[in-house]
Enzyme design. Structure first.
Site, PDB file in Angstrom:
ATOM      1  N   LYS A 179     121.492  87.470 118.061  1.00  0.00           N
ATOM      2  CA  LYS A 179     121.061  86.424 117.140  1.00  0.00           C
ATOM      3  C   LYS A 179     120.347  85.309 117.894  1.00  0.00           C
ATOM      4  O   LYS A 179     120.743  84.943 118.987  1.00  0.00           O
ATOM      5  CB  LYS A 179     122.285  85.872 116.393  1.00  0.00           C
ATOM      6  CG  LYS A 179     123.043  86.939 115.605  1.00  0.00           C
ATOM      7  CD  LYS A 179     124.382  86.450 115.114  1.00  0.00           C
ATOM      8  CE  LYS A 179     125.332  86.182 116.263  1.00  0.00           C
ATOM      9  NZ  LYS A 179     126.696  85.825 115.809  1.00  0.00           N
ATOM     10  N   THR A 211     126.238  74.744 109.307  1.00  0.00           N
ATOM     11  CA  THR A 211     126.118  76.114 109.796  1.00  0.00           C
ATOM     12  C   THR A 211     127.408  76.604 110.456  1.00  0.00           C
ATOM     13  O   THR A 211     127.391  77.573 111.210  1.00  0.00           O
ATOM     14  CB  THR A 211     124.965  76.220 110.808  1.00  0.00           C
ATOM     15  OG1 THR A 211     125.185  75.270 111.870  1.00  0.00           O
ATOM     16  CG2 THR A 211     123.625  75.938 110.152  1.00  0.00           C
ATOM     17  N   GLY A 213     130.469  78.608 111.158  1.00  0.00           N
ATOM     18  CA  GLY A 213     130.957  79.916 110.749  1.00  0.00           C
ATOM     19  C   GLY A 213     129.877  80.936 110.449  1.00  0.00           C
ATOM     20  O   GLY A 213     130.178  82.002 109.896  1.00  0.00           O
ATOM     21  N   THR A 214     128.634  80.656 110.818  1.00  0.00           N
ATOM     22  CA  THR A 214     127.562  81.612 110.515  1.00  0.00           C
ATOM     23  C   THR A 214     127.777  82.952 111.226  1.00  0.00           C
ATOM     24  O   THR A 214     127.536  84.012 110.654  1.00  0.00           O
ATOM     25  CB  THR A 214     126.186  81.046 110.900  1.00  0.00           C
ATOM     26  OG1 THR A 214     126.237  80.554 112.245  1.00  0.00           O
ATOM     27  CG2 THR A 214     125.777  79.926 109.972  1.00  0.00           C
ATOM     28  N   GLY A 215     128.235  82.901 112.480  1.00  0.00           N
ATOM     29  CA  GLY A 215     128.445  84.141 113.224  1.00  0.00           C
ATOM     30  C   GLY A 215     129.555  84.982 112.636  1.00  0.00           C
ATOM     31  O   GLY A 215     129.415  86.205 112.477  1.00  0.00           O
ATOM     32  N   CYS A 216     130.664  84.348 112.307  1.00  0.00           N
ATOM     33  CA  CYS A 216     131.785  85.049 111.673  1.00  0.00           C
ATOM     34  C   CYS A 216     131.336  85.666 110.361  1.00  0.00           C
ATOM     35  O   CYS A 216     131.642  86.822 110.044  1.00  0.00           O
ATOM     36  CB  CYS A 216     132.937  84.089 111.400  1.00  0.00           C
ATOM     37  SG  CYS A 216     133.592  83.232 112.838  1.00  0.00           S
TER      38      CYS A 216
END
Length: 274
Positions: A179, A211, A213-216
């Site tokens: 990402k 933003t 928690g975008t990865g989770c």
């Protein structure tokens, strides 16, 4: 429930008391996308939109038991890992997944650092992640700093992302999604790579602090779609679209990096019905 039902997702990750990331975001995401979420909690974090204020690790035997009982009883079509925190927990997770869910899709989000900078993975656990868990993965979803930590090389440009993706495929996973949200620019580039292909996906950057928690959320969305039978590229593309809209419609909660709107799909459906 029929044995043919698809959509069971076991999430092995830490808890976020603020609800924006971790287990809480994972459950919301899987549920919003039509899946059934189960959890094995690896750590309890004292967390809000301003940062991580404390971490309490769950004993490894309890983590192992959570994984074992859910897989043995309910089963899983996909497993998603997030914050694992220690080498012992990584090893336990890998052993139980291999033993009880060898055919499930495995999405590994190599969570290392929280949005506010707090370390969520012990330094000595990085090698365990690389040698024990990543080789089992259907896909891993590192951001640029995580890809840098895993490969030992700088990941600051699109070409760096491509090179890091190639290096990470060498660890044995089926696919890598690197990402690019941490890399400056008006457009975010994500690199999806397998042994045979490499593809660049792009989206406009949304100018917002919300933003957290975008990865989770992205990794759990991929797991939810894979659990319901989607092909890998299709799952990644749909998950990116889901996260993009969740950021666009974020509620604006908190004084720092606020959470996404994980329930926007349900709200959109209700709006259509009205």
């Amino acid at each position: 429930m029929s044995d043919e039902f698809q959509g069971r997702v076991l999430i092995i990750a830490g808890s976020d008391s603020g609800g924006g990331a971790g287990i809480q975001a994972d459950i919301k995401t899987v549920t919003a996308l039509g899946g059934y979420a189960m959890t094995a909690v690896t750590a309890i974090t004292v967390q809000d939109t301003l940062g991580v204020h404390g971490i309490h690790e769950i004993p490894v035997d309890i983590v192992r038991a959570q994984i074992a009982v859910t897989l043995a009883d309910i089963g899983a079509d996909a497993v998603k890992t997030g914050m694992l925190h220690s080498a012992e927990i990584i090893e336990a997770a890998a052993e139980e997944i291999s033993r009880l869910a060898p055919d499930a899709a495995l999405v590994v989000d190599p969570v290392m650092v929280a949005k506010g900078g707090a370390a969520l993975l012990k330094n000595e656990a990085v090698e365990a992640l690389k040698s024990v868990l990543i080789p089992l993965a259907t896909i891993i979803t590192p951001n640029a700093p995580e890809a840098s930590a895993l490969t030992g090389r700088r990941v600051e440009t699109l070409e760096d992302q491509k090179a890091a993706a190639d290096a990470l495929i060498g660890l044995g996973c089926e696919a890598v999604l690197i990402k690019g949200g941490h890399i400056p620019g008006d457009t975010i580039f994500d690199v999806l790579a397998t042994e045979e292909t490499i593809e660049v996906m792009s989206s406009p950057r949304i100018d917002t602090p919300h933003t957290h928690g975008t990865g989770c959320t992205l990794a759990s969305a991929i797991a939810a779609f894979l659990a319901q039978g989607a092909e890998l590229r299709e799952a990644v593309e749909a998950a990116r679209d889901y996260v993009h809209m969740a950021i666009l419609t974020a509620p604006g909660f908190g004084k720092g990096h606020g959470p996404l709107n994980h329930g926007w799909t349900v709200q959109a459906l209700e709006d259509e019905e009205e």
